[in-house]
Design an enzyme around this catalytic site. Structure first.
Site, PDB file in Angstrom:
ATOM      1  N   GLY A 189       0.809  -1.218   0.000  1.00 17.21           N
ATOM      2  CA  GLY A 189       0.000   0.000   0.000  1.00 17.21           C
ATOM      3  C   GLY A 189       0.844   1.270   0.000  1.00 17.21           C
ATOM      4  O   GLY A 189       0.380   2.325  -0.427  1.00 17.21           O
ATOM      5  N   GLU A 196       1.544   1.827  -3.578  1.00 11.73           N
ATOM      6  CA  GLU A 196       0.264   2.242  -4.175  1.00 11.73           C
ATOM      7  C   GLU A 196      -0.024   3.711  -3.842  1.00 11.73           C
ATOM      8  O   GLU A 196      -0.501   4.469  -4.689  1.00 11.73           O
ATOM      9  CB  GLU A 196      -0.862   1.336  -3.670  1.00 11.73           C
ATOM     10  CG  GLU A 196      -0.740  -0.086  -4.204  1.00 11.73           C
ATOM     11  CD  GLU A 196      -1.746  -1.042  -3.589  1.00 11.73           C
ATOM     12  OE1 GLU A 196      -1.906  -1.032  -2.357  1.00 11.73           O
ATOM     13  OE2 GLU A 196      -2.362  -1.811  -4.349  1.00 11.73           O
ATOM     14  N   GLU A 242       2.486  -8.156  -1.466  1.00 12.93           N
ATOM     15  CA  GLU A 242       1.241  -8.707  -0.923  1.00 12.93           C
ATOM     16  C   GLU A 242       1.100 -10.210  -1.138  1.00 12.93           C
ATOM     17  O   GLU A 242       0.546 -10.922  -0.305  1.00 12.93           O
ATOM     18  CB  GLU A 242       0.028  -7.993  -1.547  1.00 12.93           C
ATOM     19  CG  GLU A 242      -0.165  -6.558  -1.100  1.00 12.93           C
ATOM     20  CD  GLU A 242       0.526  -5.524  -1.982  1.00 12.93           C
ATOM     21  OE1 GLU A 242       1.504  -5.897  -2.675  1.00 12.93           O
ATOM     22  OE2 GLU A 242       0.091  -4.356  -1.973  1.00 12.93           O
TER      23      GLU A 242
HETATM   24  N1  CO8 Z   1       1.935  -3.600   8.967  1.00 18.61           N
HETATM   25  C1  CO8 Z   1       2.013  -3.615  10.326  1.00 18.61           C
HETATM   26  N2  CO8 Z   1       3.182  -3.524  10.993  1.00 18.61           N
HETATM   27  C2  CO8 Z   1       4.315  -3.412  10.272  1.00 18.61           C
HETATM   28  C3  CO8 Z   1       4.307  -3.388   8.866  1.00 18.61           C
HETATM   29  C4  CO8 Z   1       3.039  -3.489   8.214  1.00 18.61           C
HETATM   30  N3  CO8 Z   1       2.909  -3.425   6.867  1.00 18.61           N
HETATM   31  N4  CO8 Z   1       5.585  -3.285   8.442  1.00 18.61           N
HETATM   32  C5  CO8 Z   1       6.352  -3.239   9.532  1.00 18.61           C
HETATM   33  N5  CO8 Z   1       5.592  -3.319  10.655  1.00 18.61           N
HETATM   34  C6  CO8 Z   1       6.031  -3.327  12.038  1.00 18.61           C
HETATM   35  C7  CO8 Z   1       6.607  -4.666  12.423  1.00 18.61           C
HETATM   36  O1  CO8 Z   1       5.572  -5.590  12.757  1.00 18.61           O
HETATM   37  C8  CO8 Z   1       7.468  -4.287  13.612  1.00 18.61           C
HETATM   38  O2  CO8 Z   1       6.650  -4.119  14.727  1.00 18.61           O
HETATM   39  P1  CO8 Z   1       7.080  -4.741  16.166  1.00 18.61           P
HETATM   40  O3  CO8 Z   1       8.397  -4.054  16.474  1.00 18.61           O
HETATM   41  O4  CO8 Z   1       5.961  -4.343  17.065  1.00 18.61           O
HETATM   42  O5  CO8 Z   1       7.236  -6.206  15.947  1.00 18.61           O
HETATM   43  C9  CO8 Z   1       7.990  -2.912  13.209  1.00 18.61           C
HETATM   44  O6  CO8 Z   1       7.107  -2.416  12.222  1.00 18.61           O
HETATM   45  C10 CO8 Z   1       9.389  -2.942  12.609  1.00 18.61           C
HETATM   46  O7  CO8 Z   1       9.376  -3.848  11.511  1.00 18.61           O
HETATM   47  P2  CO8 Z   1      10.501  -4.976  11.314  1.00 18.61           P
HETATM   48  O8  CO8 Z   1      10.989  -5.453  12.625  1.00 18.61           O
HETATM   49  O9  CO8 Z   1       9.958  -6.006  10.378  1.00 18.61           O
HETATM   50  O10 CO8 Z   1      11.660  -4.102  10.617  1.00 18.61           O
HETATM   51  P3  CO8 Z   1      12.731  -4.600   9.543  1.00 18.61           P
HETATM   52  O11 CO8 Z   1      13.718  -3.495   9.439  1.00 18.61           O
HETATM   53  O12 CO8 Z   1      13.248  -5.955   9.856  1.00 18.61           O
HETATM   54  O13 CO8 Z   1      11.903  -4.698   8.162  1.00 18.61           O
HETATM   55  C11 CO8 Z   1      10.298  -4.038   6.511  1.00 18.61           C
HETATM   56  C12 CO8 Z   1      11.256  -3.575   7.636  1.00 18.61           C
HETATM   57  C13 CO8 Z   1      11.110  -4.550   5.311  1.00 18.61           C
HETATM   58  C14 CO8 Z   1       9.484  -2.818   6.098  1.00 18.61           C
HETATM   59  C15 CO8 Z   1       9.400  -5.162   7.058  1.00 18.61           C
HETATM   60  O14 CO8 Z   1       8.798  -4.733   8.268  1.00 18.61           O
HETATM   61  C16 CO8 Z   1       8.312  -5.605   6.138  1.00 18.61           C
HETATM   62  O15 CO8 Z   1       8.557  -6.394   5.247  1.00 18.61           O
HETATM   63  N6  CO8 Z   1       7.062  -5.112   6.348  1.00 18.61           N
HETATM   64  C17 CO8 Z   1       5.910  -5.596   5.660  1.00 18.61           C
HETATM   65  C18 CO8 Z   1       5.888  -5.159   4.208  1.00 18.61           C
HETATM   66  C19 CO8 Z   1       4.658  -5.678   3.510  1.00 18.61           C
HETATM   67  O16 CO8 Z   1       4.416  -6.866   3.417  1.00 18.61           O
HETATM   68  N7  CO8 Z   1       3.815  -4.748   3.030  1.00 18.61           N
HETATM   69  C20 CO8 Z   1       2.575  -5.090   2.390  1.00 18.61           C
HETATM   70  C21 CO8 Z   1       1.455  -5.065   3.392  1.00 18.61           C
HETATM   71  S1  CO8 Z   1      -0.067  -5.608   2.697  1.00 18.61           S
HETATM   72  C22 CO8 Z   1      -0.620  -4.308   1.789  1.00 18.61           C
HETATM   73  O17 CO8 Z   1      -0.044  -3.263   1.709  1.00 18.61           O
HETATM   74  C23 CO8 Z   1      -1.921  -4.612   1.115  1.00 18.61           C
HETATM   75  C24 CO8 Z   1      -2.510  -3.432   0.418  1.00 18.61           C
HETATM   76  C25 CO8 Z   1      -3.869  -3.867  -0.009  1.00 18.61           C
HETATM   77  C26 CO8 Z   1      -4.760  -2.701  -0.242  1.00 18.61           C
HETATM   78  C27 CO8 Z   1      -4.920  -1.862   0.961  1.00 18.61           C
HETATM   79  C28 CO8 Z   1      -6.153  -1.054   0.860  1.00 18.61           C
HETATM   80  C29 CO8 Z   1      -7.224  -1.634   1.658  1.00 18.61           C
END
Ligand code: CO8
Length: 264
Positions: A115, A118, A138
């Site tokens: 997102g 996006e 995703e």
């Molecule tokens: N959602 C919720 N929490 C998140 C997200 C996320 N997308 N990304 C990171 N966080 C949180 C982690 O859970 C973590 O929280 P906590 O410390 O409480 O465990 C904190 O942020 C730090 O993250 P990391 O420890 O993972 O940090 P890293 O440096 O290891 O990695 C990244 C950073 C690469 C950004 C990694 O966190 C990651 O891959 N995040 C997810 C990316 C992802 O999959 N994005 C797609 C999400 S789905 C989406 O966008 C669908 C859109 C559909 C349409 C929406 C309209 C309705």
């Protein structure tokens, strides 16, 4: 909650920089700027307010130095069914940005994922820092892009690169994104905001009515048959012949002086 520049709890900070521009900053560092529903409401509120402010001629949309936005908030989607997803009507929240009448420049450092990418693709110009990391991951969560990721991406970069990003969930660098045409330019990380702001100010000083018509013709024309799009372009140009700024711009050229535009 409506974002303001004095509200330290706000997940979206709005800064009026003067010179006709504003910076909208996503501010949820603890979750990598993941787009929760409350954050998306704040973002929509911010853009609605800016759309109603005629003094704001261009907007810079940015995140932190580590994350533009790491996507939709994954926790907020767990255990959620189709009807609830439907009833969230997030498309209305995105529309505040996609339909913003004046130029929006996304300034990306770090992650712009799911997102987050996006969201960036709702902007009109994308300035990326060298460390930017872009993708549609995703599929790895068992879902798919749902806020324009399949459709805006394929229009921006073509079938084969869009398929690669969406089907593998791989991410790409800023340099790769530039060769694909997914970003407008790449600059050193610490120059991203300066460059985006410079561009916004430059646009803000140009004739507003022309700027708005150019943006509208490009976006509406992209989805229309060519003959319709060409007619829209012609009609838009004709409208500009009634603007005061057109007379001023041409007179200034002929008189070899700087134009003074008034946005009329
Ligand atoms: N959602 C919720 N929490 C998140 C997200 C996320 N997308 N990304 C990171 N966080 C949180 C982690 O859970 C973590 O929280 P906590 O410390 O409480 O465990 C904190 O942020 C730090 O993250 P990391 O420890 O993972 O940090 P890293 O440096 O290891 O990695 C990244 C950073 C690469 C950004 C990694 O966190 C990651 O891959 N995040 C997810 C990316 C992802 O999959 N994005 C797609 C999400 S789905 C989406 O966008 C669908 C859109 C559909 C349409 C929406 C309209 C309705």
């Amino acid at each position: 909650m409506t974002a303001t520049d004095t509200d330290t709890e706000a997940q979206v900070l709005v800064e009026h920089t003067g010179d006709g521009t504003a910076i909208v900053r996503i501010n949820r560092p603890e979750a990598r700027n993941a787009l929760s529903m409350s954050l998306r409401h704040e973002l929509a509120d911010a853009f609605h307010a800016l759309a109603g402010d005629d003094t704001v001629k261009a907007v810079v949309l940015t995140g932190s130095d580590r994350d533009f936005a790491a996507g939709a908030d994954i926790r907020s989607m767990m255990g959620v069914g189709a009807v609830e997803m439907y009833q969230r009507h997030t498309e209305r929240l995105w529309a505040a940005i996609g339909d913003f009448p004046r130029p929006v420049i996304a300034a990306i450092r770090g992650n712009a994922l799911g997102g987050g990418l996006e969201l960036a693709m709702n902007a009109d110009i994308i300035i990326a820092g060298e460390s930017a990391n872009l993708g549609q991951p995703e599929v790895r969560l068992g879902i798919m892009p749902g806020a324009g990721g399949t459709q805006r991406l394929i229009r921006a970069v073509g079938k084969f690169q869009a398929m690669r990003l969406c089907l593998t969930g791989e991410t790409i660098t800023a340099a790769e994104a530039l060769t694909w045409g997914l970003v407008s330019s790449v600059v050193p990380d610490d120059e991203v905001l300066t460059e985006a702001t410079r561009m916004a100010k430059k646009i803000a000083h140009l004739p507003t009515v022309a700027v708005e018509h150019i943006k509208e013709a490009l976006l509406l024309g992209e989805d229309a048959p060519l003959s319709t799009a060409l007619a829209l372009e012609r009609k838009s140009l004709q409208v500009l012949f009634s603007s005061e700024d057109k007379e001023e711009g041409m007179a200034a050229f002929v008189e070899r002086r700087r134009p003074e535009f008034h946005g009329r």
